[in-house]
Design a protein around this motif. Structure first.
Motif, PDB file in Angstrom:
ATOM      1  N   ILE A   9       0.834  -1.094  -0.173  1.00  0.00           N
ATOM      2  CA  ILE A   9      -0.028   0.040  -0.133  1.00  0.00           C
ATOM      3  C   ILE A   9       0.900   1.078   0.115  1.00  0.00           C
ATOM      4  O   ILE A   9       0.669   2.206  -0.647  1.00  0.00           O
ATOM      5  CB  ILE A   9      -0.905   0.068   1.256  1.00  0.00           C
ATOM      6  N   THR A  12       2.411   1.533  -3.317  1.00  0.00           N
ATOM      7  CA  THR A  12       1.274   2.170  -4.478  1.00  0.00           C
ATOM      8  C   THR A  12       0.994   3.761  -4.106  1.00  0.00           C
ATOM      9  O   THR A  12       0.583   4.293  -5.209  1.00  0.00           O
ATOM     10  CB  THR A  12       0.058   1.232  -4.471  1.00  0.00           C
ATOM     11  N   GLY A  38      -3.352  -0.938  -5.876  1.00  0.00           N
ATOM     12  CA  GLY A  38      -3.105  -0.959  -4.256  1.00  0.00           C
ATOM     13  C   GLY A  38      -3.997  -1.434  -3.652  1.00  0.00           C
ATOM     14  O   GLY A  38      -4.080  -2.742  -3.187  1.00  0.00           O
ATOM     15  N   LEU A  39      -5.362  -0.646  -3.504  1.00  0.00           N
ATOM     16  CA  LEU A  39      -6.315  -1.231  -2.779  1.00  0.00           C
ATOM     17  C   LEU A  39      -7.223  -2.659  -3.340  1.00  0.00           C
ATOM     18  O   LEU A  39      -7.331  -3.450  -2.510  1.00  0.00           O
ATOM     19  CB  LEU A  39      -7.445  -0.354  -2.673  1.00  0.00           C
ATOM     20  N   MET A  42      -4.832  -5.829  -2.888  1.00  0.00           N
ATOM     21  CA  MET A  42      -4.422  -5.944  -1.621  1.00  0.00           C
ATOM     22  C   MET A  42      -5.894  -6.555  -0.762  1.00  0.00           C
ATOM     23  O   MET A  42      -5.883  -7.481   0.096  1.00  0.00           O
ATOM     24  CB  MET A  42      -3.990  -4.875  -0.867  1.00  0.00           C
TER      25      MET A  42
END
Length: 97
Positions: A9, A12, A38-39, A42
């Motif tokens: 995170i 990114t 990222g989000l 993940m």
């Protein structure tokens, strides 16, 4: 596992900041970079890696409920004692071929 998620995170987030601060980039591009690189990955990783723990918790909860139910010798909600299981007195009915 969470250390990897936090690290990714962070990476990114830095990619998104560079995208947004770049002379050819946009803020929308930075947000899209953060969300899609990222989000979203993940969130999927945490969900998939957490499924065995959720499964164990569900089994433990069901086992605890089964033990509590088995230990209870009190009547059911209708104020009658629980009935015993019936035997195989009636044969199943089949359709004629």
């Amino acid at each position: 596992m969470y250390l990897i998620v936090i690290g990714w995170i962070y990476v990114t987030l830095m990619m998104a900041v560079v995208e947004a601060a770049s002379s050819t980039g946009t803020i929308l591009g930075g947000i899209a970079t953060f969300v899609f690189y990222g989000l979203a990955p993940m969130a999927l990783l945490v969900y998939l890696m957490g499924s065995p723990a959720r499964r164990r918790a569900i089994k433990a909860r069901e086992a605890a409920a089964g033990q509590a139910e088995a230990a209870s010798d009190e009547p059911d909600a209708g104020s009658q004692a629980p009935a015993a299981a019936e035997g195989d007195g009636i044969a199943p009915v089949r359709k004629k071929p």
